[in-house]
Motif scaffolding. Structure first.
Motif, PDB file in Angstrom:
ATOM      1  N   VAL A 273       0.823  -0.871  -0.130  1.00 21.97           N
ATOM      2  CA  VAL A 273      -0.038  -0.642  -0.089  1.00 21.97           C
ATOM      3  C   VAL A 273       0.675   1.467  -0.233  1.00 21.97           C
ATOM      4  O   VAL A 273       2.144   1.479   0.320  1.00 21.97           O
ATOM      5  CB  VAL A 273      -1.216   0.123   1.348  1.00 21.97           C
ATOM      6  CG1 VAL A 273      -1.745   1.385   1.560  1.00 21.97           C
ATOM      7  CG2 VAL A 273      -1.769  -1.285   1.204  1.00 21.97           C
ATOM      8  N   TRP A 274       0.322   1.993  -0.870  1.00 22.07           N
ATOM      9  CA  TRP A 274       1.444   3.535  -1.127  1.00 22.07           C
ATOM     10  C   TRP A 274       0.409   4.720  -1.356  1.00 22.07           C
ATOM     11  O   TRP A 274      -0.196   4.784  -1.348  1.00 22.07           O
ATOM     12  CB  TRP A 274       1.785   3.634  -2.377  1.00 22.07           C
ATOM     13  CG  TRP A 274       2.641   1.994  -3.011  1.00 22.07           C
ATOM     14  CD1 TRP A 274       2.183   1.388  -3.281  1.00 22.07           C
ATOM     15  CD2 TRP A 274       4.080   1.938  -2.814  1.00 22.07           C
ATOM     16  NE1 TRP A 274       3.190   0.257  -3.939  1.00 22.07           N
ATOM     17  CE2 TRP A 274       4.381   0.537  -3.446  1.00 22.07           C
ATOM     18  CE3 TRP A 274       4.922   2.841  -2.377  1.00 22.07           C
ATOM     19  CZ2 TRP A 274       5.350   0.145  -3.701  1.00 22.07           C
ATOM     20  CZ3 TRP A 274       6.568   2.374  -3.005  1.00 22.07           C
ATOM     21  CH2 TRP A 274       6.287   1.028  -3.232  1.00 22.07           C
ATOM     22  N   GLU A 275       1.641   5.438  -0.911  1.00 21.49           N
ATOM     23  CA  GLU A 275       0.647   6.584  -0.445  1.00 21.49           C
ATOM     24  C   GLU A 275       1.345   7.634  -0.402  1.00 21.49           C
ATOM     25  O   GLU A 275       2.791   8.214  -0.191  1.00 21.49           O
ATOM     26  CB  GLU A 275       0.905   7.108   1.592  1.00 21.49           C
ATOM     27  CG  GLU A 275       0.494   8.318   1.941  1.00 21.49           C
ATOM     28  CD  GLU A 275       0.531   8.397   3.913  1.00 21.49           C
ATOM     29  OE1 GLU A 275      -0.285   8.412   4.309  1.00 21.49           O
ATOM     30  OE2 GLU A 275       1.680   8.790   3.545  1.00 21.49           O
ATOM     31  N   ASN A 276       0.526   9.187  -1.322  1.00 19.92           N
ATOM     32  CA  ASN A 276       1.179   9.896  -1.975  1.00 19.92           C
ATOM     33  C   ASN A 276       0.620  11.033  -1.863  1.00 19.92           C
ATOM     34  O   ASN A 276      -0.551  11.042  -1.760  1.00 19.92           O
ATOM     35  CB  ASN A 276       1.285   9.087  -3.713  1.00 19.92           C
ATOM     36  CG  ASN A 276       1.555   7.747  -3.807  1.00 19.92           C
ATOM     37  OD1 ASN A 276       3.303   7.980  -4.060  1.00 19.92           O
ATOM     38  ND2 ASN A 276       1.319   6.861  -4.473  1.00 19.92           N
ATOM     39  N   ASP A 277       1.296  12.158  -2.146  1.00 17.72           N
ATOM     40  CA  ASP A 277       0.370  13.237  -2.388  1.00 17.72           C
ATOM     41  C   ASP A 277       0.191  13.534  -3.137  1.00 17.72           C
ATOM     42  O   ASP A 277       0.180  14.111  -4.520  1.00 17.72           O
ATOM     43  CB  ASP A 277       2.259  14.178  -1.605  1.00 17.72           C
ATOM     44  CG  ASP A 277       2.404  13.903  -0.590  1.00 17.72           C
ATOM     45  OD1 ASP A 277       1.336  14.078   0.986  1.00 17.72           O
ATOM     46  OD2 ASP A 277       3.901  14.141   0.078  1.00 17.72           O
TER      47      ASP A 277
ATOM     48  N   ALA B   6      -2.977  10.494  -1.516  1.00 16.56           N
ATOM     49  CA  ALA B   6      -4.123   9.420  -2.677  1.00 16.56           C
ATOM     50  C   ALA B   6      -3.364   8.346  -2.054  1.00 16.56           C
ATOM     51  O   ALA B   6      -2.244   8.013  -1.825  1.00 16.56           O
ATOM     52  CB  ALA B   6      -3.889   9.998  -3.762  1.00 16.56           C
ATOM     53  N   TYR B   7      -4.303   7.545  -2.328  1.00 18.77           N
ATOM     54  CA  TYR B   7      -3.603   5.689  -1.478  1.00 18.77           C
ATOM     55  C   TYR B   7      -2.779   5.530  -2.772  1.00 18.77           C
ATOM     56  O   TYR B   7      -4.548   5.156  -3.666  1.00 18.77           O
ATOM     57  CB  TYR B   7      -4.424   5.180  -0.488  1.00 18.77           C
ATOM     58  CG  TYR B   7      -3.418   6.499   0.731  1.00 18.77           C
ATOM     59  CD1 TYR B   7      -2.726   5.879   1.146  1.00 18.77           C
ATOM     60  CD2 TYR B   7      -4.729   6.855   0.574  1.00 18.77           C
ATOM     61  CE1 TYR B   7      -2.941   6.672   2.920  1.00 18.77           C
ATOM     62  CE2 TYR B   7      -5.071   7.784   2.012  1.00 18.77           C
ATOM     63  CZ  TYR B   7      -3.708   7.871   2.927  1.00 18.77           C
ATOM     64  OH  TYR B   7      -3.366   8.178   3.927  1.00 18.77           O
ATOM     65  N   SER B   8      -2.506   3.945  -3.269  1.00 20.47           N
ATOM     66  CA  SER B   8      -2.734   2.792  -4.464  1.00 20.47           C
ATOM     67  C   SER B   8      -2.308   1.679  -3.823  1.00 20.47           C
ATOM     68  O   SER B   8      -1.403   1.484  -2.835  1.00 20.47           O
ATOM     69  CB  SER B   8      -1.846   3.186  -5.766  1.00 20.47           C
ATOM     70  OG  SER B   8      -0.693   3.389  -5.214  1.00 20.47           O
ATOM     71  N   VAL B   9      -2.607   0.957  -4.461  1.00 19.52           N
ATOM     72  CA  VAL B   9      -1.823  -0.771  -4.106  1.00 19.52           C
ATOM     73  C   VAL B   9      -2.095  -1.478  -5.438  1.00 19.52           C
ATOM     74  O   VAL B   9      -1.873  -1.126  -6.792  1.00 19.52           O
ATOM     75  CB  VAL B   9      -3.352  -1.740  -3.940  1.00 19.52           C
ATOM     76  CG1 VAL B   9      -2.964  -2.859  -3.472  1.00 19.52           C
ATOM     77  CG2 VAL B   9      -3.914  -1.028  -2.617  1.00 19.52           C
TER      78      VAL B   9
END
Length: 82
Positions: A21-25, A31-34
């Motif tokens: 799971v990734w957290e991005n600005d 914003a989150y992606s997998v």
């Protein structure tokens, strides 16, 4: 000065699958992606993998189609033996 690398905020593994799971600005905040990855060995020697990245909001749709596929396979006698 050492450049900071983006690391996943969560990881999990089951069998040949792992998820990060990734957290991005983003422009509107976080914003989150997998990333879902399947790993296997080619001829029992070299490791290979395939990856797919999806947004957090797409997870329920992915779960739904995978469950539908699994249900279909449960009622297909040839596939049930694999």
């Amino acid at each position: 000065m050492k450049k900071e690398t983006n690391k996943p905020i969560y990881k999990s593994r089951a069998g040949r699958f792992d998820v990060s799971v990734w957290e991005n600005d983003g422009e509107k905040g976080k914003a989150y992606s997998v990333t879902l990855r399947k790993s296997w060995t080619k001829d029992g020697k070299e490791w290979e993998d395939a990856k797919i990245s999806i947004f957090a909001r797409e997870i329920p749709d992915a779960i739904l189609v995978l469950q539908d596929a699994y249900s279909c396979l449960l009622y297909t006698s040839d596939a049930a033996d694999e």
